[in-house]
Design a protein around this motif. Structure first.
Motif, mmCIF file in Angstrom:
data_model
loop_
_atom_site.group_PDB
_atom_site.id
_atom_site.type_symbol
_atom_site.label_atom_id
_atom_site.label_comp_id
_atom_site.label_asym_id
_atom_site.label_seq_id
_atom_site.Cartn_x
_atom_site.Cartn_y
_atom_site.Cartn_z
ATOM 1 N N UNK A 51 0.810 -1.213 0.000
ATOM 2 C CA UNK A 51 0.000 0.000 0.000
ATOM 3 C C UNK A 51 0.849 1.272 0.000
ATOM 4 N N UNK A 52 2.139 1.124 0.259
ATOM 5 C CA UNK A 52 3.047 2.270 0.150
ATOM 6 C C UNK A 52 3.777 2.297 -1.187
ATOM 7 N N UNK A 53 3.508 1.306 -2.018
ATOM 8 C CA UNK A 53 4.183 1.169 -3.305
ATOM 9 C C UNK A 53 3.332 1.814 -4.399
ATOM 10 N N UNK A 54 3.849 2.870 -5.037
ATOM 11 C CA UNK A 54 3.100 3.572 -6.076
ATOM 12 C C UNK A 54 2.787 2.658 -7.261
ATOM 13 N N UNK A 55 3.709 1.765 -7.583
ATOM 14 C CA UNK A 55 3.472 0.845 -8.701
ATOM 15 C C UNK A 55 2.271 -0.055 -8.423
ATOM 16 N N UNK A 56 2.157 -0.540 -7.181
ATOM 17 C CA UNK A 56 1.038 -1.413 -6.835
ATOM 18 C C UNK A 56 -0.281 -0.662 -6.924
ATOM 19 N N UNK A 57 -0.322 0.567 -6.444
ATOM 20 C CA UNK A 57 -1.557 1.358 -6.507
ATOM 21 C C UNK A 57 -1.959 1.618 -7.955
ATOM 22 N N UNK A 58 -0.982 1.856 -8.820
ATOM 23 C CA UNK A 58 -1.284 2.050 -10.237
ATOM 24 C C UNK A 58 -1.810 0.765 -10.867
ATOM 25 N N UNK A 59 -1.262 -0.376 -10.440
ATOM 26 C CA UNK A 59 -1.711 -1.674 -10.963
ATOM 27 C C UNK A 59 -3.147 -1.963 -10.523
ATOM 28 N N UNK A 60 -3.485 -1.630 -9.268
ATOM 29 C CA UNK A 60 -4.864 -1.787 -8.796
ATOM 30 C C UNK A 60 -5.797 -0.900 -9.618
ATOM 31 N N UNK A 61 -5.357 0.327 -9.911
ATOM 32 C CA UNK A 61 -6.166 1.235 -10.726
ATOM 33 C C UNK A 61 -6.386 0.661 -12.123
ATOM 34 N N UNK A 62 -5.327 0.132 -12.737
ATOM 35 C CA UNK A 62 -5.455 -0.472 -14.067
ATOM 36 C C UNK A 62 -6.447 -1.638 -14.052
ATOM 37 N N UNK A 63 -6.329 -2.480 -13.025
ATOM 38 C CA UNK A 63 -7.214 -3.642 -12.913
ATOM 39 C C UNK A 63 -8.670 -3.206 -12.781
ATOM 40 N N UNK A 64 -8.911 -2.220 -11.934
ATOM 41 C CA UNK A 64 -10.275 -1.730 -11.727
ATOM 42 C C UNK A 64 -10.833 -1.097 -12.998
ATOM 43 N N UNK A 65 -10.036 -0.268 -13.667
ATOM 44 C CA UNK A 65 -10.521 0.419 -14.863
ATOM 45 C C UNK A 65 -10.879 -0.562 -15.973
ATOM 46 N N UNK A 66 -10.008 -1.548 -16.212
ATOM 47 C CA UNK A 66 -10.291 -2.527 -17.259
ATOM 48 C C UNK A 66 -11.570 -3.294 -16.944
#
Length: 319
Positions: free
Chosen positions: A82-97
């Protein structure tokens, strides 16, 4: 004595009555339960027993020490994620798709089933069904290869058409703005026909007398669709929607892995591909277990919440 015996029967605990009734059902349908047993056993062995591996998410897993010998680290891996910016971006990508698929891909099987249901020629209907079902039986390796070939900047059919109209070739799979639409469209092309089967089955259960009565009352096809057909498959649509919402944090690994490349990681990298890279390639098993647990927990909460809403506003729910 008879009265007391009669009273004793009346005061028999409900739990004992239910247990006896359940045992009677097993004896009565013992062969059906015997047929069910292998499936239940498979599900228990491959779905429930491996759950003990979830504790890896709370340990610093080491091959030599094993699961139980590895030291406990508490919520360290979750804090890292949850402190990793890459992980938060990956969660965003997953949700958007998944949200795009919910908005654009989810209605397509419903519309396709309605169109197929209106066809009068059985030969033409079966031909169309075969054509739209067929992509489902192709693996993503094959179907993804077809998509890549169609979008190839040099020999692809799409770019050849663009050249014909005087447009410069476009590297579709290397441009972030095109990647998500390609994922959604390829999902529709591959799975829409197969998804329509469920709705066709629901349509076949609608009483034909309702259509005949509506015709006598002067209803046209549009009226029948709005007042008979759609209400007839509403429960099926709600159930499929509940299940779909539960997968908002789960995008198929094969599809993304075949289509994406490092130039579109910013919009195309999802949880499943991230788990593959850092888990299998990077051997960070504890981190990937934490991601999997997070994914499962959110999926359960989404299904539970959607089911509560469906139960409140409609007559159908999962439980």
């Amino acid at each position: 004595m008879k009265a007391s015996a009669h009273q004793g029967e009346l005061t028999m605990p409900k739990s004992a009555y239910r247990t006896g009734s359940f045992l009677m059902q097993i004896r009565k349908n013992k062969y059906l339960y015997l047929l069910l047993f292998p499936g239940v056993l498979w599900y228990f062995v491959y779905k429930y027993l491996p759950m003990y591996g979830v504790i890896i998410a709370f340990k610093e897993y080491n091959f030599s020490k094993g699961i139980w010998g590895s030291p406990w680290v508490g919520l360290k891996h979750f804090q890292f994620l949850f402190r990793n910016d890459d992980f938060l971006n990956i969660v965003k990508n997953t949700l958007l798709i998944n949200i795009y698929e919910l908005l654009f891909a989810f209605p397509v099987p419903i519309v396709l089933a309605l169109l197929l249901n209106e066809m009068k020629s059985m030969l033409f209907k079966r031909t169309i069904q075969t054509v739209v079902y067929f992509p489902h039986f192709l693996s993503w390796v094959v179907f993804g290869g077809i998509i890549i070939q169609l979008l190839s900047p040099n020999e692809g059919l799409v770019n050849n058409l663009l050249r014909f109209f005087g447009v410069e070739p476009i590297f579709f799979l290397s441009k972030s703005e095109y990647f998500r639409p390609i994922v959604i469209v390829s999902s529709i092309l591959k799975e829409a026909g197969w998804g329509a089967i469920i709705y066709l089955a629901a349509l076949s259960s609608i009483d034909v007398d309702q259509y005949e009565a509506a015709t006598i009352d002067g209803a046209n096809r549009w009226d029948k669709l709005i007042h008979i057909t759609l209400p007839g498959i509403r429960n099926t649509i709600v159930l499929m929607l509940i299940l779909k919402v539960g997968y908002l944090l789960d995008v198929g690994f094969e599809q993304i892995y075949i289509l994406y490349n490092p130039s579109v990681y910013d919009v195309g990298d999802v949880l499943s591909t991230y788990i593959y890279r850092i888990g299998l390639q990077g051997a960070q098993f504890s981190v990937t277990s934490a991601i999997g647990l997070f994914q499962s927990a959110i999926g359960f909460l989404l299904i539970w919440g959607t089911n509560r809403i469906a139960k409140k506003f409609s007559e159908v729910s999962l439980w």
